[in-house]
Each structure stands twice: as structure tokens, then as C-alpha cells.
Write a protein that holds these residues in place. Structure first.
Motif, short mmCIF file in Angstrom:
data_model
loop_
_atom_site.label_atom_id
_atom_site.label_comp_id
_atom_site.label_asym_id
_atom_site.label_seq_id
_atom_site.Cartn_x
_atom_site.Cartn_y
_atom_site.Cartn_z
N PRO A 1 0.77 -0.98 0.06
CA PRO A 1 0.19 0.31 0.07
C PRO A 1 0.79 1.22 0.16
CG PRO A 1 -0.10 -0.70 2.43
CD PRO A 1 1.10 -1.56 1.21
N VAL A 2 0.15 2.23 -0.83
CA VAL A 2 1.05 3.03 -0.90
C VAL A 2 0.82 4.77 -1.11
CG1 VAL A 2 3.12 2.07 -2.55
CG2 VAL A 2 0.83 3.33 -3.44
N GLY A 3 -0.89 4.10 0.01
CA GLY A 3 -1.60 5.70 -0.19
C GLY A 3 -3.07 5.49 0.40
N VAL A 4 -3.81 6.24 0.91
CA VAL A 4 -5.30 6.12 0.80
C VAL A 4 -6.08 7.79 0.82
CG1 VAL A 4 -6.80 5.87 2.08
CG2 VAL A 4 -5.08 4.03 2.35
N CYS A 5 -6.52 7.13 -0.46
CA CYS A 5 -7.64 8.83 -0.55
C CYS A 5 -8.76 8.21 0.00
CB CYS A 5 -7.26 9.10 -2.44
SG CYS A 5 -5.65 9.29 -3.28
N ALA A 6 -9.42 9.48 0.65
CA ALA A 6 -10.99 9.21 0.63
C ALA A 6 -11.56 11.04 0.94
CB ALA A 6 -10.59 9.58 2.65
N LEU A 7 -12.29 11.04 0.48
CA LEU A 7 -13.70 12.58 0.71
C LEU A 7 -13.48 12.49 1.35
CD1 LEU A 7 -16.18 10.90 -1.94
CD2 LEU A 7 -14.23 12.53 -2.82
N VAL A 8 -13.57 12.04 2.93
CA VAL A 8 -13.85 12.44 4.24
C VAL A 8 -13.32 11.79 5.31
CG1 VAL A 8 -16.03 13.43 5.54
CG2 VAL A 8 -16.65 13.59 3.43
N VAL A 9 -12.95 12.48 6.55
CA VAL A 9 -12.29 12.09 6.99
C VAL A 9 -12.52 12.17 8.47
CG1 VAL A 9 -10.09 11.06 8.48
CG2 VAL A 9 -10.14 11.60 6.07
N ARG A 10 -13.35 11.49 9.52
CA ARG A 10 -14.30 12.04 10.49
C ARG A 10 -13.68 12.88 11.34
NH1 ARG A 10 -19.89 11.59 9.93
NH2 ARG A 10 -19.52 11.22 12.69
N ARG A 11 -12.16 12.86 11.77
CA ARG A 11 -11.49 12.79 13.05
C ARG A 11 -9.94 13.65 12.55
NH1 ARG A 11 -8.95 7.41 15.16
NH2 ARG A 11 -6.38 7.48 14.43
N THR A 12 -9.29 14.32 13.27
CA THR A 12 -8.11 14.82 12.36
C THR A 12 -6.64 14.10 13.34
OG1 THR A 12 -8.35 16.26 14.89
CG2 THR A 12 -9.69 17.45 12.13
N VAL A 13 -7.41 13.12 14.38
CA VAL A 13 -5.77 12.51 14.99
C VAL A 13 -5.66 11.22 14.02
CG1 VAL A 13 -5.60 11.15 16.88
CG2 VAL A 13 -6.72 12.80 17.42
N PRO A 14 -4.49 11.26 13.34
CA PRO A 14 -4.19 10.52 12.61
C PRO A 14 -4.20 8.74 12.87
CG PRO A 14 -2.24 11.86 13.09
CD PRO A 14 -3.42 12.32 14.10
N TYR A 15 -4.69 7.77 12.39
CA TYR A 15 -4.68 6.91 12.73
C TYR A 15 -3.15 5.89 12.54
CZ TYR A 15 -9.71 7.35 10.69
OH TYR A 15 -10.64 7.96 10.27
N PRO A 16 -3.09 5.01 12.85
CA PRO A 16 -2.20 4.52 13.87
C PRO A 16 -1.15 3.98 12.46
CG PRO A 16 -3.82 3.16 14.89
CD PRO A 16 -4.28 4.46 13.53
N TRP A 17 -1.81 3.67 10.87
CA TRP A 17 -0.83 3.31 9.72
C TRP A 17 -0.56 4.18 8.77
CZ3 TRP A 17 -3.97 5.20 6.64
CH2 TRP A 17 -5.17 5.44 6.55
N GLU A 18 -1.06 5.72 9.43
CA GLU A 18 -0.27 6.78 8.94
C GLU A 18 0.86 7.63 8.77
OE1 GLU A 18 -3.14 10.62 8.42
OE2 GLU A 18 -4.08 9.99 9.27
#
Length: 190
Positions: free
Chosen positions: A134-151
Motif C-alpha cells: 500500500p502506497v497511499g489512501v485517498c478519501a473524500l471525508v475523514v471524520r477525525r483529525t487525529v492520525p490513524y496508526p497506519w498513517e
């Protein structure tokens, strides 16, 4: 160069009220991204923006069914790359219908809305399980500002990223106040 899109451009997508989300959480905000399917030019503009912000090379796009199929396909079409979609089967995301990843492929994961990111985490595991990367994740909406562990390992880009809290039903302030609930996109919706 066109201006980046923002939450102001998604007023028909971001709704307020009392909602049950697909995750089972309750929230005062619901993101109805399916309305974007009605406007192909707008969908193309959003996907173009996401790909520009990501700025990484990839070999294939994978999106989980059902909500992200249109956006994943459009990202793949714009980039001239193959498109695959995963489906929930046996309790987890899987490639089916003759689709497969090859070892070493660089994979872009596309999702419409991230709340807990559970589905994205399943797709990332699916990619890694195929010895792809995996080289990236694109999303229209992310419902939080705290990063996810995998970021730290896999970058995430989104058109809108802001805190839209979700609550366990037993701790939902709107439920406690007796406000009726809507389940427009929940797996539990009828």
C-alpha cells in the motif's frame, strides 16, 4: 490551476441531525457521498484533487464495495491504472470475482468516508496479505483529525478532514435527549 475543494463545496454531502453510522456509532454529522455519483464532472474534480495531493506512483487502485467503488474507479481511470474492489465476505474484505493483486504491486486504496477506518485497515491487510504494497489512501471525508496508526507508513489524503465525533449508542447525547435517529447508510438500515 483550479482551487482545491473544501467542506464548503460539499454542503449537499455533509448533513447534520442524529444518525447511526455504518460503524454503529451515533453522530450529529452524516456524510452522504452517494449524491456525488449524480455529477460525474464533480466526481472527476474530487478524484483529480485527491490524486494531485497524494502525489505518489501506484500500479493499481483498490476500493471497498460499495460506497467507494465509483470514486476508486474514477481515480483508476484518471491515472490510467487497473481497478479492483474488495467485498465483505466471511467477516472481512476480500477480492473476489476473479480479481487479484500481484506480489510487489504498489496499491492505492480509495475510500469514501473514514470514521473508525476499520474497512481501510482490512483492505490494507488484504493488500499486504497478497505481498503487494500500500502506497497511499485517498478519501473524500475523514471524520477525525487525529492520525490513524497506519498513517506513519501509508499516507492519507482527503478532501475534508475534520472532527465529526461519533458516540457509542449507550453514550450518545442525542439518544439521551430522546432525539429520533436516522440510519441513511448504516448496514443496519432497512
Amino acid at each position: 490551476m483550479p482551487q482545491p475543494l473544501s467542506a464548503d463545496d460539499l454542503t449537499d454531502v455533509i448533513h447534520t441531525g442524529h444518525f447511526e453510522l455504518t460503524s454503529g456509532l451515533h453522530s450529529a454529522v452524516y456524510n452522504q457521498t452517494a449524491v456525488l455519483h449524480q455529477d460525474p464532472a464533480r466526481c472527476t474534480a474530487l478524484c483529480t484533487q485527491l490524486l494531485r495531493e497524494l502525489g505518489r506512483e501506484f500500479d493499481v487502485v483498490v476500493a471497498p464495495a460499495l460506497g467507494a467503488i465509483v470514486f476508486g474507479f474514477e481515480c483508476a481511470r484518471l491515472a490510467g491504472r487497473p481497478f479492483l474492489y474488495s467485498e465483505r465476505a466471511g467477516g472481512s474484505q476480500r477480492l473476489r470475482r476473479g480479481q487479484h493483486l500481484a506480489p510487489g504491486q504498489r496499491v492505492l486504496v480509495v475510500e469514501n468516508v473514514l470514521t473508525t477506518a476499520g474497512t481501510v485497515e482490512e483492505v490494507l491487510a488484504l493488500v499486504r496479505g497478497a505481498d503487494a504494497r500500500p502506497v497511499g489512501v485517498c478519501a473524500l471525508v475523514v471524520r477525525r483529525t487525529v492520525p490513524y496508526p497506519w498513517e506513519n507508513e501509508v499516507p492519507l489524503v482527503a478532501v475534508v478532514r475534520r472532527d465529526m465525533p461519533g458516540h457509542e449508542p449507550a453514550r450518545c447525547p442525542q439518544c439521551a435527549a430522546g432525539v429520533g435517529i436516522d440510519s441513511p447508510g448504516s448496514r443496519r438500515a432497512s
